[in-house]
Write an enzyme that holds these catalytic residues in place. Structure first.
Site, mmCIF file in Angstrom:
data_model
loop_
_atom_site.group_PDB
_atom_site.id
_atom_site.type_symbol
_atom_site.label_atom_id
_atom_site.label_comp_id
_atom_site.label_asym_id
_atom_site.label_seq_id
_atom_site.Cartn_x
_atom_site.Cartn_y
_atom_site.Cartn_z
ATOM 1 N N LYS A 121 1.002 4.144 -2.879
ATOM 2 C CA LYS A 121 0.634 5.532 -2.561
ATOM 3 C C LYS A 121 1.814 6.479 -2.767
ATOM 4 O O LYS A 121 1.631 7.636 -3.144
ATOM 5 C CB LYS A 121 0.093 5.613 -1.125
ATOM 6 C CG LYS A 121 -1.236 4.877 -0.926
ATOM 7 C CD LYS A 121 -2.321 5.428 -1.827
ATOM 8 C CE LYS A 121 -3.689 4.825 -1.562
ATOM 9 N NZ LYS A 121 -4.720 5.342 -2.492
ATOM 10 N N TYR A 131 0.837 -1.207 0.000
ATOM 11 C CA TYR A 131 0.000 0.000 0.000
ATOM 12 C C TYR A 131 0.877 1.265 0.000
ATOM 13 O O TYR A 131 0.634 2.207 -0.765
ATOM 14 C CB TYR A 131 -0.897 -0.038 1.238
ATOM 15 C CG TYR A 131 -1.923 1.060 1.339
ATOM 16 C CD1 TYR A 131 -3.118 0.995 0.624
ATOM 17 C CD2 TYR A 131 -1.718 2.155 2.178
ATOM 18 C CE1 TYR A 131 -4.070 1.995 0.739
ATOM 19 C CE2 TYR A 131 -2.671 3.154 2.297
ATOM 20 C CZ TYR A 131 -3.845 3.068 1.583
ATOM 21 O OH TYR A 131 -4.791 4.064 1.696
#
Ligand code: NDP
Length: 247
Positions: free
Chosen positions: A160, A156
């Site tokens: 991001k 993640y």
């Protein structure tokens, strides 16, 4: 006339959470909104109906952004219905949390494809329309995790962080073409993503937020609407909205 009357907007992941609030806010301000979903058609239809009630125009569209082959026909259909495309909000996202030692390549790929590669594919498809019109606003939803990292979220965090690099590069390429590209990096926002956390983890995070509460989806939506209506000279920025947690 409402602030965003006449603006044609595509919001991925508009059926729930932050994307839902973004779609509702853009619609409330008079925009024509395509509300994206992956599985939750009824929820996206409900968002579209709420926008119609508040004076905007909207429709729901299904598209699994993890699948590059599905994105092209979906975007073509959306642009045809909207008649043009002024605003793209790349919001759809998932988590598949696991410590690095245990993370499978499926968990890595699912998060990178859904949260990062989709941003490239969607942007590439709307870009010719925006460049031709010499107007566009692209807003990518990153996360403070992409700046600081987080235990159990290497996939993640990488996705991001990738969004931030993509945003800054695209902004450089498009600044002279009337298209701005910015990222919003929310801290912890009250959505289903956060509700899924164990109570003791939520409590530990809350202790670290100077404002003493999680953020609200509407607070992210207001920043998106601001970038659309007042953001002519704002590009390549990462706007952190986190209750002062990391600043
Ligand atoms: P939710 O889990 O509440 O909603 C996720 C949304 O993304 C849903 O609309 C879902 O559609 C859609 N989606 C998921 N997978 C796909 C896919 N493969 N194709 C298309 N759409 C998909 O998430 P949040 O609202 O919490 O998060 C929204 C964004 O904000 C994400 O990018 C997230 O990483 C980011 N963010 C969230 C934070 C938070 O604290 N909540 C903090 C920082 C960033 P469906 O309903 O059909 O499943």
């Amino acid at each position: 006339m409402a602030e965003l009357t006449g603006k044609a907007c595509l919001v991925t992941g508009g059926s729930r959470g932050i994307g839902r609030a973004i779609a509702l806010e853009l619609g409330r301000q008079g925009a024509f909104v395509a509300v994206g979903y992956a599985h939750n058609e009824a929820a996206a239809e409900e968002v579209a109906a709420e926008i119609a009630k508040s004076g905007g125009k909207a429709f729901a569209f299904g598209c699994d952004v993890q699948d590059p082959a599905a994105i092209e026909p979906a975007v073509a259909g959306v642009v045809e219905r909207l008649g043009k495309i002024d605003v793209l909000v790349n919001n759809a996202g998932i988590t598949r949390d696991r410590s690095l030692a245990k993370m499978s390549s499926e968990e890595w790929d699912a998060v990178l494809q859904t949260n990062l590669s989709s941003v490239f594919h969607l942007t590439a498809l709307v870009l010719p329309h925006m460049v031709k019109a010499a107007y566009g606003r692209i807003i990518n939803i990153s996360s403070v995790i992409g700046i600081h990292g987080n235990f159990g979220q290497a996939n993640y965090a990488a996705a991001k962080a990738g969004i931030i690099g993509f945003t800054k590069s695209a902004a450089l390429e498009l600044a002279r073409k009337g298209v701005t590209v910015n990222a919003i990096a929310p801290g912890f926002i009250e959505t289903e993503m956060i509700a899924a956390m164990p109570d003791e983890v939520r409590a530990r995070i809350l202790e670290k937020i100077p404002m003493g509460r999680f953020g609200r989806p509407e607070e992210i939506a207001q920043a998106v609407a601001f970038l659309v209506s007042n953001g002519e000279y704002i590009t390549g920025q990462v706007i952190t909205i986190d209750g002062g947690m990391y600043t």
